[in-house]
Design a protein around this motif. Structure first.
Motif, PDB file in Angstrom:
ATOM      1  N   UNK A 116       0.928  -1.123  -0.176  1.00 28.01           N
ATOM      2  CA  UNK A 116       0.173  -0.309   0.266  1.00 28.01           C
ATOM      3  C   UNK A 116       0.586   1.261   0.018  1.00 28.01           C
ATOM      4  N   UNK A 130      -0.605  -8.088  -0.761  1.00 25.12           N
ATOM      5  CA  UNK A 130      -0.928  -9.226  -0.221  1.00 25.12           C
ATOM      6  C   UNK A 130      -2.548  -8.831  -0.204  1.00 25.12           C
ATOM      7  N   UNK A 131      -2.747  -7.453  -0.683  1.00 19.58           N
ATOM      8  CA  UNK A 131      -4.105  -7.327  -1.035  1.00 19.58           C
ATOM      9  C   UNK A 131      -4.265  -7.152  -2.275  1.00 19.58           C
ATOM     10  N   UNK A 132      -3.163  -5.975  -2.510  1.00 17.40           N
ATOM     11  CA  UNK A 132      -3.968  -5.445  -4.530  1.00 17.40           C
ATOM     12  C   UNK A 132      -4.027  -7.346  -5.267  1.00 17.40           C
ATOM     13  N   UNK A 133      -4.341  -7.032  -6.126  1.00 21.24           N
ATOM     14  CA  UNK A 133      -3.885  -8.681  -7.788  1.00 21.24           C
ATOM     15  C   UNK A 133      -2.277  -8.394  -7.611  1.00 21.24           C
ATOM     16  N   UNK A 136      -0.766  -5.263  -9.837  1.00 19.12           N
ATOM     17  CA  UNK A 136      -0.740  -3.799  -9.766  1.00 19.12           C
ATOM     18  C   UNK A 136       0.214  -2.712  -9.970  1.00 19.12           C
ATOM     19  N   UNK A 140      -1.212   2.176  -3.803  1.00 17.93           N
ATOM     20  CA  UNK A 140      -1.994   3.038  -3.457  1.00 17.93           C
ATOM     21  C   UNK A 140      -2.314   4.294  -2.064  1.00 17.93           C
ATOM     22  N   UNK A 141      -2.383   3.738  -1.240  1.00 11.75           N
ATOM     23  CA  UNK A 141      -2.045   4.718  -0.108  1.00 11.75           C
ATOM     24  C   UNK A 141      -1.320   6.348   0.128  1.00 11.75           C
ATOM     25  N   UNK A 147      -5.513   7.189  -9.232  1.00 10.69           N
ATOM     26  CA  UNK A 147      -6.365   5.638  -9.503  1.00 10.69           C
ATOM     27  C   UNK A 147      -6.253   5.834 -11.241  1.00 10.69           C
ATOM     28  N   UNK A 151      -8.844  -1.478 -14.939  1.00 10.07           N
ATOM     29  CA  UNK A 151      -8.056  -2.092 -14.658  1.00 10.07           C
ATOM     30  C   UNK A 151      -8.581  -3.542 -15.282  1.00 10.07           C
ATOM     31  N   UNK A 152      -7.604  -4.687 -16.363  1.00  6.91           N
ATOM     32  CA  UNK A 152      -8.634  -4.940 -16.728  1.00  6.91           C
ATOM     33  C   UNK A 152      -9.785  -5.366 -17.548  1.00  6.91           C
ATOM     34  N   UNK A 154     -11.750  -2.988 -16.899  1.00  6.12           N
ATOM     35  CA  UNK A 154     -12.726  -2.771 -16.585  1.00  6.12           C
ATOM     36  C   UNK A 154     -12.883  -1.179 -15.809  1.00  6.12           C
ATOM     37  N   UNK A 156     -11.855   1.977 -13.466  1.00  5.43           N
ATOM     38  CA  UNK A 156     -12.412   2.026 -12.105  1.00  5.43           C
ATOM     39  C   UNK A 156     -13.005   2.899 -12.038  1.00  5.43           C
ATOM     40  N   UNK A 157     -12.802   4.563 -11.886  1.00  3.35           N
ATOM     41  CA  UNK A 157     -13.399   6.016 -11.358  1.00  3.35           C
ATOM     42  C   UNK A 157     -14.968   6.043 -12.284  1.00  3.35           C
ATOM     43  N   UNK A 158     -16.058   6.684 -11.355  1.00  8.54           N
ATOM     44  CA  UNK A 158     -17.148   6.712 -11.977  1.00  8.54           C
ATOM     45  C   UNK A 158     -17.648   6.960 -12.840  1.00  8.54           C
TER      46      UNK A 158
END
Ligand code: SF4
Lengths: 158, 204
Positions: A116, A130-133, A136, A140-141, A147, A151-152, A154, A156-158
């Motif tokens: 992160x 450990x958390x993200x694919x 990735x 992110x933090x 952002x 991603x693949x 899809x 991501x933002x609205x």
């Protein structure tokens, strides 16, 4: 043991590596240390009979704009006292020695901090996300993280 | 019109125990009253779903039986926050389900991203971005009653579905193709008969 006593013990042992003690009535007091000798400091905290920090409650990474910080929350189950150790590391080369050998708990915590925040823990036996694919990009933090648009396939933002 | 709706109108005057309906109605009736589901619980909504499934709200009285495999499930319940990492798994599970299949999206997270709508770098903003959703149940988390209402809506949807294509809705080209095919089959059959006749004569 009070935090200032712990600080005294540390500064007597590592006069060059201990930077400052911040005491706070309302939250946990923390000690800034130099990341250079972090493993030695941690081993000292764990093994001395009157310190005996046998439990690493949490290890986290923090991005404080100027640099990255690793925060170690220590607790002694036997002596029932606690202390927080912080180590600042530069953003250009965010690396610090692993404390995985000191407390086994650190293994996954360090992987999380790497995933992160992007802190490299030198000597860690398996420093992967450990958390993200696994594929990735970026950490992110971090404050300046952008952002991704997709991603693949899809969105991501609205 | 569904099979049960006919019941509401009273029986036909044809006879005391005769009810007129189409095969489609009958099939839909059966399908709507026994849909098996696969539960895909990802976050807090899944906890609420456990309450739906437990004795107090008792989802099984709707004929919904939990299945552990997508291949046996009629619908899948997505309850929780769909992260991008999970989204790919959900898509694969959905593709493994047999037609006809339905999707239940439970809770704000699965509907639209919920609390992660704006700043979630890792959350898919609505599971309908990857698979088609039939029923949305709003709430964070939805009350079990809301879920049961969704279940009723799904049954209604299944009951009114056309599983056989209605002939009057077909295009003229399709109809002509069917007629041509009929004539062709008739011709093949006649040929076959003639063939058999010939063979029989030879043997006789
Ligand atoms: S909609 Fe609310 S209750 Fe449901 S998964 Fe999202 S945050 Fe949890």
């Amino acid at each position: 043991m009070k935090s200032n006593e712990i600080f005294e013990r540390l500064i007597a042992e590592f006069p060059e590596d201990i930077i400052s003690l911040n005491e706070d009535e309302n939250s946990e007091s923390f000690i800034y240390v130099n990341p250079r000798n972090i493993v030695e400091i941690m081993l000292f905290l764990r093994d001395e009979n009157d310190l005996f920090f046998d439990y690493l409650s949490c290890l986290s990474g923090v991005d404080s704009k100027e640099n990255l910080t690793v925060v170690y929350n220590l607790y002694s189950i036997q002596l029932k006292h606690r202390i927080t150790i912080k180590a600042d590391i530069p953003k250009e080369n965010p690396s610090i020695a692993t404390v995985e050998k000191v407390w086994l708990t650190a293994d996954w915590h360090e992987r999380e901090a790497w995933d992160l925040i992007g802190i490299k823990f030198e000597g860690h036996h398996n420093l992967i996300r450990i958390l993200n694919p696994y594929d990735w990009e970026g950490h992110p933090l971090q404050k300046d993280y952008k952002t991704p648009e997709y991603y693949h396939g899809m969105r991501v933002p609205v | 019109m569904g099979f049960l709706d006919r019941l509401d109108k009273g029986l036909d005057p044809v006879g005391p125990d005769i009810m007129l309906g189409t095969v489609e109605d009958l099939l839909n009736w059966g399908r709507s009253k026994s849909d098996w589901y696969m539960h895909f619980g990802i976050a807090c909504c899944a906890i609420e779903f456990m309450a739906v499934n437990a004795a107090h709200f008792d989802l099984m009285r709707f004929g919904a039986i939990p299945r552990a495999s997508p291949r046996q499930a009629d619908f899948i319940i997505i309850s929780g926050t769909v992260t991008l990492k999970m989204a790919e798994r959900i898509k694969r599970l959905y593709e493994q389900m047999a037609e006809p299949k339905y999707v239940f999206s439970m809770g704000s997270c699965a509907n639209s991203g919920g609390p992660y709508w704006e700043h979630g770098y890792h959350v898919l903003k609505g599971v309908d971005r990857i698979i088609p959703v039939d029923v949305y149940v709003p709430g964070c988390p939805p009350r079990p009653e809301a879920f049961l209402e969704g279940m009723v809506q799904l049954q209604k949807k299944i009951r009114h579905q056309e599983i056989f294509r209605k002939r009057e809705k077909m295009s003229p080209e399709d109809l002509k193709a069917i007629e041509d095919r009929k004539i062709e089959m008739e011709k093949q059959y006649q040929d076959y008969l003639a063939d058999q006749k010939l063979k029989n004569q030879e043997i006789g």
